[in-house]
Write a protein that holds these residues in place. Sequence first.
Motif, mmCIF file in Angstrom:
data_model
loop_
_atom_site.group_PDB
_atom_site.id
_atom_site.type_symbol
_atom_site.label_atom_id
_atom_site.label_comp_id
_atom_site.label_asym_id
_atom_site.label_seq_id
_atom_site.Cartn_x
_atom_site.Cartn_y
_atom_site.Cartn_z
ATOM 1 N N GLY A 178 65.698 88.713 67.807
ATOM 2 C CA GLY A 178 64.287 88.934 67.478
ATOM 3 C C GLY A 178 63.390 89.180 68.668
ATOM 4 O O GLY A 178 62.372 89.883 68.551
ATOM 5 N N THR A 179 63.731 88.628 69.841
ATOM 6 C CA THR A 179 62.834 88.755 70.994
ATOM 7 C C THR A 179 62.978 90.090 71.716
ATOM 8 O O THR A 179 62.011 90.584 72.298
ATOM 9 C CB THR A 179 63.098 87.605 71.987
ATOM 10 O OG1 THR A 179 64.484 87.614 72.365
ATOM 11 C CG2 THR A 179 62.753 86.265 71.355
ATOM 12 N N TRP A 180 64.165 90.689 71.710
ATOM 13 C CA TRP A 180 64.378 91.912 72.491
ATOM 14 C C TRP A 180 64.725 93.145 71.651
ATOM 15 O O TRP A 180 64.694 94.268 72.155
ATOM 16 C CB TRP A 180 65.502 91.698 73.517
ATOM 17 C CG TRP A 180 66.747 91.047 72.965
ATOM 18 C CD1 TRP A 180 67.037 89.723 72.965
ATOM 19 C CD2 TRP A 180 67.853 91.711 72.336
ATOM 20 N NE1 TRP A 180 68.250 89.501 72.375
ATOM 21 C CE2 TRP A 180 68.778 90.708 71.984
ATOM 22 C CE3 TRP A 180 68.149 93.034 72.042
ATOM 23 C CZ2 TRP A 180 69.986 90.994 71.354
ATOM 24 C CZ3 TRP A 180 69.353 93.325 71.412
ATOM 25 C CH2 TRP A 180 70.253 92.306 71.072
ATOM 26 N N MET A 181 65.038 92.955 70.359
ATOM 27 C CA MET A 181 65.400 94.099 69.522
ATOM 28 C C MET A 181 64.257 95.095 69.319
ATOM 29 O O MET A 181 64.516 96.298 69.157
ATOM 30 C CB MET A 181 65.927 93.616 68.166
ATOM 31 C CG MET A 181 66.438 94.718 67.271
ATOM 32 S SD MET A 181 67.802 95.693 67.993
ATOM 33 C CE MET A 181 69.174 94.556 67.789
ATOM 34 N N PRO A 182 62.958 94.694 69.333
ATOM 35 C CA PRO A 182 61.896 95.705 69.194
ATOM 36 C C PRO A 182 61.962 96.807 70.252
ATOM 37 O O PRO A 182 61.623 97.963 69.965
ATOM 38 C CB PRO A 182 60.612 94.882 69.312
ATOM 39 C CG PRO A 182 60.986 93.535 68.788
ATOM 40 C CD PRO A 182 62.398 93.323 69.252
ATOM 41 N N GLY A 183 62.384 96.478 71.481
ATOM 42 C CA GLY A 183 62.535 97.521 72.500
ATOM 43 C C GLY A 183 63.648 98.494 72.159
ATOM 44 O O GLY A 183 63.499 99.724 72.325
ATOM 45 N N VAL A 184 64.766 97.966 71.644
ATOM 46 C CA VAL A 184 65.871 98.841 71.229
ATOM 47 C C VAL A 184 65.438 99.706 70.044
ATOM 48 O O VAL A 184 65.791 100.886 69.955
ATOM 49 C CB VAL A 184 67.105 97.989 70.871
ATOM 50 C CG1 VAL A 184 68.258 98.864 70.405
ATOM 51 C CG2 VAL A 184 67.536 97.141 72.065
ATOM 52 N N LYS A 185 64.628 99.136 69.153
ATOM 53 C CA LYS A 185 64.156 99.894 67.996
ATOM 54 C C LYS A 185 63.314 101.094 68.436
ATOM 55 O O LYS A 185 63.425 102.188 67.850
ATOM 56 C CB LYS A 185 63.343 98.983 67.074
ATOM 57 C CG LYS A 185 62.794 99.679 65.837
ATOM 58 C CD LYS A 185 61.957 98.745 64.999
ATOM 59 C CE LYS A 185 60.643 98.429 65.693
ATOM 60 N NZ LYS A 185 59.718 97.659 64.812
ATOM 61 N N GLN A 186 62.476 100.921 69.452
ATOM 62 C CA GLN A 186 61.656 102.043 69.929
ATOM 63 C C GLN A 186 62.529 103.160 70.484
ATOM 64 O O GLN A 186 62.240 104.352 70.264
ATOM 65 C CB GLN A 186 60.682 101.542 70.993
ATOM 66 C CG GLN A 186 59.545 100.705 70.427
ATOM 67 C CD GLN A 186 58.547 100.310 71.496
ATOM 68 O OE1 GLN A 186 58.846 100.293 72.693
ATOM 69 N NE2 GLN A 186 57.329 99.996 71.073
ATOM 70 N N LEU A 187 63.607 102.802 71.159
ATOM 71 C CA LEU A 187 64.535 103.827 71.645
ATOM 72 C C LEU A 187 65.215 104.550 70.489
ATOM 73 O O LEU A 187 65.392 105.776 70.523
ATOM 74 C CB LEU A 187 65.590 103.201 72.551
ATOM 75 C CG LEU A 187 65.148 102.794 73.958
ATOM 76 C CD1 LEU A 187 66.322 102.168 74.717
ATOM 77 C CD2 LEU A 187 64.604 103.992 74.733
ATOM 78 N N ILE A 188 65.587 103.809 69.457
ATOM 79 C CA ILE A 188 66.249 104.419 68.296
ATOM 80 C C ILE A 188 65.307 105.399 67.607
ATOM 81 O O ILE A 188 65.680 106.546 67.302
ATOM 82 C CB ILE A 188 66.712 103.329 67.313
ATOM 83 C CG1 ILE A 188 67.813 102.471 67.944
ATOM 84 C CG2 ILE A 188 67.210 103.952 66.014
ATOM 85 C CD1 ILE A 188 68.201 101.260 67.118
#
Length: 203
Positions: A178-188
């Motif tokens: 939950g803490t770092w997945m938003p950054g990966v989501k922006q890349l996706i």
Amino acid sequence: MDNINKPPESNGRVSFDPGWNDPPTLTYNAQQPTPNKPRLNKRVAFPLSNNGDNLPPAPMKLPPMLSALPPTPILLPPVQKTIYGNTEENMQVDSEKTLNNVKETLLDILNNSTELGTKVESIRKKICAMEDMWTNGKINAQVQLKMQELTQALKDDNPSKADEIHKALMVDHVSIVGTWMPGVKQLIYHCIARTELLAIDKE
């Protein structure tokens, strides 16, 4: 004048003539019986035979109902999750090598995405937060393998598949990612937008 004190005759008639204003004499016999009313006799059906054939049958005695027994539960063996052909308990993952592959893929996409502008540094911090949790043993083997599958989908220009994996991780392992997945989501999402633009240009 001789008839004034004369008693009435026995048949109820007086021996003198009544005047015009004298009340009529009524004859009454107390011994006369009242007329009898006809009596109705109740007709009773006569039995045709005396052998009891016309009697209603006696009620049948049913056997007592057995109490319904609850169905016996069927016990199934515990189901083990299988990932890449191995059970979750026996999963063997090269954590360091997997981390390097995941981190390298994400940073390569980030460095080639100048369109993100000021979001680049924010996404880079999220990737560093993922690396810290990974090296400190706070990311289990299942999430590590899913991240490897996610980054491989991005390498293969299949961001839609990467998006499905990202959503599944957010549902099943939100406390870890939950803490770092938003950054990966922006890349996706950036890769999805780029793929759509390339498809439009080809048309």
